[in-house]
Design an enzyme around this catalytic site. Structure first.
Site, PDB file in Angstrom:
ATOM      1  N   SER A  12      31.059  32.280  29.508  1.00  0.00           N
ATOM      2  CA  SER A  12      31.666  31.719  30.713  1.00  0.00           C
ATOM      3  C   SER A  12      32.390  32.813  31.486  1.00  0.00           C
ATOM      4  O   SER A  12      33.326  33.442  30.969  1.00  0.00           O
ATOM      5  CB  SER A  12      32.665  30.625  30.338  1.00  0.00           C
ATOM      6  OG  SER A  12      33.452  30.283  31.463  1.00  0.00           O
ATOM      7  N   HIS A  37      27.286  31.162  32.236  1.00  0.00           N
ATOM      8  CA  HIS A  37      27.933  29.876  32.501  1.00  0.00           C
ATOM      9  C   HIS A  37      28.991  30.043  33.582  1.00  0.00           C
ATOM     10  O   HIS A  37      29.864  30.916  33.485  1.00  0.00           O
ATOM     11  CB  HIS A  37      28.574  29.366  31.204  1.00  0.00           C
ATOM     12  CG  HIS A  37      29.076  27.961  31.271  1.00  0.00           C
ATOM     13  ND1 HIS A  37      28.252  26.869  31.106  1.00  0.00           N
ATOM     14  CD2 HIS A  37      30.319  27.461  31.486  1.00  0.00           C
ATOM     15  CE1 HIS A  37      28.976  25.752  31.197  1.00  0.00           C
ATOM     16  NE2 HIS A  37      30.231  26.083  31.426  1.00  0.00           N
ATOM     17  N   ASP A  39      31.966  28.045  35.503  1.00  0.00           N
ATOM     18  CA  ASP A  39      32.844  26.876  35.487  1.00  0.00           C
ATOM     19  C   ASP A  39      33.433  26.644  36.879  1.00  0.00           C
ATOM     20  O   ASP A  39      34.274  27.424  37.347  1.00  0.00           O
ATOM     21  CB  ASP A  39      33.982  27.077  34.489  1.00  0.00           C
ATOM     22  CG  ASP A  39      33.503  26.961  33.047  1.00  0.00           C
ATOM     23  OD1 ASP A  39      32.892  25.932  32.719  1.00  0.00           O
ATOM     24  OD2 ASP A  39      33.754  27.886  32.257  1.00  0.00           O
ATOM     25  N   MET A  41      35.770  24.431  39.178  1.00  0.00           N
ATOM     26  CA  MET A  41      36.888  23.488  39.066  1.00  0.00           C
ATOM     27  C   MET A  41      37.535  23.294  40.430  1.00  0.00           C
ATOM     28  O   MET A  41      37.625  24.243  41.220  1.00  0.00           O
ATOM     29  CB  MET A  41      37.922  24.016  38.072  1.00  0.00           C
ATOM     30  CG  MET A  41      37.366  24.361  36.707  1.00  0.00           C
ATOM     31  SD  MET A  41      38.654  24.964  35.598  1.00  0.00           S
ATOM     32  CE  MET A  41      37.672  25.505  34.204  1.00  0.00           C
ATOM     33  N   HIS A  70      28.534  24.483  35.791  1.00  0.00           N
ATOM     34  CA  HIS A  70      29.240  23.326  35.239  1.00  0.00           C
ATOM     35  C   HIS A  70      30.246  22.836  36.277  1.00  0.00           C
ATOM     36  O   HIS A  70      31.266  23.477  36.523  1.00  0.00           O
ATOM     37  CB  HIS A  70      29.942  23.758  33.944  1.00  0.00           C
ATOM     38  CG  HIS A  70      30.722  22.677  33.271  1.00  0.00           C
ATOM     39  ND1 HIS A  70      31.518  22.928  32.175  1.00  0.00           N
ATOM     40  CD2 HIS A  70      30.849  21.342  33.514  1.00  0.00           C
ATOM     41  CE1 HIS A  70      32.099  21.804  31.777  1.00  0.00           C
ATOM     42  NE2 HIS A  70      31.708  20.838  32.583  1.00  0.00           N
ATOM     43  N   MET A  72      33.094  20.755  37.363  1.00  0.00           N
ATOM     44  CA  MET A  72      34.256  19.959  36.980  1.00  0.00           C
ATOM     45  C   MET A  72      34.973  19.556  38.266  1.00  0.00           C
ATOM     46  O   MET A  72      36.078  20.004  38.566  1.00  0.00           O
ATOM     47  CB  MET A  72      35.160  20.752  36.040  1.00  0.00           C
ATOM     48  CG  MET A  72      34.569  20.897  34.651  1.00  0.00           C
ATOM     49  SD  MET A  72      35.443  22.076  33.608  1.00  0.00           S
ATOM     50  CE  MET A  72      34.534  23.574  34.044  1.00  0.00           C
ATOM     51  N   MET A 141      32.250  18.521  25.521  1.00  0.00           N
ATOM     52  CA  MET A 141      33.461  19.319  25.656  1.00  0.00           C
ATOM     53  C   MET A 141      34.235  19.287  24.340  1.00  0.00           C
ATOM     54  O   MET A 141      34.545  18.228  23.813  1.00  0.00           O
ATOM     55  CB  MET A 141      34.341  18.782  26.782  1.00  0.00           C
ATOM     56  CG  MET A 141      33.721  18.846  28.172  1.00  0.00           C
ATOM     57  SD  MET A 141      33.320  20.539  28.710  1.00  0.00           S
ATOM     58  CE  MET A 141      34.944  21.317  28.671  1.00  0.00           C
ATOM     59  N   ASP A 177      31.096  23.344  24.863  1.00  0.00           N
ATOM     60  CA  ASP A 177      31.959  24.110  25.765  1.00  0.00           C
ATOM     61  C   ASP A 177      33.410  23.922  25.333  1.00  0.00           C
ATOM     62  O   ASP A 177      33.966  22.832  25.444  1.00  0.00           O
ATOM     63  CB  ASP A 177      31.768  23.620  27.207  1.00  0.00           C
ATOM     64  CG  ASP A 177      32.460  24.510  28.228  1.00  0.00           C
ATOM     65  OD1 ASP A 177      33.238  25.397  27.822  1.00  0.00           O
ATOM     66  OD2 ASP A 177      32.219  24.316  29.432  1.00  0.00           O
TER      67      ASP A 177
END
Length: 233
Positions: A12, A37, A39, A41, A70, A72, A141, A177
């Site tokens: 990540s 990866h 992330d 957010m 990913h 979020m 998760m 993750d």
């Protein structure tokens, strides 16, 4: 074509050196990562704010493997096309992020990208069962989403085991993750996971450059799983 269930490690970049993503990605790929990866957010669905489509587009040219994005964020649907256009290969949305997850997965697939479904620690894996035929990946998760460097939640191992049974022979990856390191990796692989997201364990000290001190952290995770058989359906 059967799904390739050989172990994949997806560092990540949330834990990387933000000032030098290009070099960091080159380093992890040279160390043997399988996916990269990202992330995303929004400071709303999770208590942190990170990257958007422009960042994904900027780093796409440095990624020779798979860009695993990913999300979020909530809502998700208005941003799917932007992340697809930015070069994501896999787009994962949270089951908890909206009321129409089935529609979200359809929208991801409509862009030609692979669709992932993420589940928070408080969500039983059985909630994903009606959606599995639209999934290429299910992300379990093993921390509460929002921050890197959290402690692995061990009770999630049983969730992985149950998810593997629910998936059966469907061509779906199980991704983990949160809190993945050489100690926890074999536990989730034995339970059925085949994709491991690792942040702090790879980018110790904020840069993969520290692997010169600690050794190849991607290699250490892979070696820890060498003698572990991924759980069959």
């Amino acid at each position: 074509m059967p799904l390739d269930r050989t172990l994949k490690i997806a560092p990540s970049i949330l834990s990387a050196d933000f000032a030098d993503f290009g070099r960091e990605i080159e380093a992890i790929e040279s160390e043997g990562c399988d996916w990269v990866h990202v992330d995303v957010m929004d400071g709303h669905f999770v208590p942190n704010l990170t990257f958007g489509p422009p960042l994904c587009k900027a780093i796409r040219k440095h990624i020779n493997t798979v860009m695993d994005v990913h999300l979020m964020i909530a809502p998700v649907d208005p941003y799917i096309e932007a992340f697809a256009d930015a070069g994501a290969d896999i787009i994962t949305a949270h089951l908890e992020a909206g009321p129409h997850t089935h529609r979200t997965l359809q929208a991801i697939r409509a862009t030609g990208k692979k669709a992932g479904l993420a589940l928070n620690p408080g969500t039983p894996v059985e909630a994903a069962q009606p959606l599995l035929d639209l999934c290429d990946l299910v992300c379990v998760m093993t921390v509460n989403p929002g921050f890197g460097g959290q402690k692995f939640i061990h009770c999630q191992i049983e969730q992985v085991r149950r998810l593997r049974a629910l998936i059966g022979d469907r061509p779906i990856h199980i991704e983990i993750d949160g809190g993945v390191d050489p100690e926890t990796a074999p536990l989730v692989v034995e339970a059925g996971a085949d994709v491991l997201v690792a942040g702090s364990a790879v980018f110790r000290g904020g840069s993969v450059e520290n692997a010169e001190i600690y050794g190849n952290n991607i290699g250490a995770i892979r070696r820890a799983c060498e003698n572990v058989t991924i759980q069959a359906a």
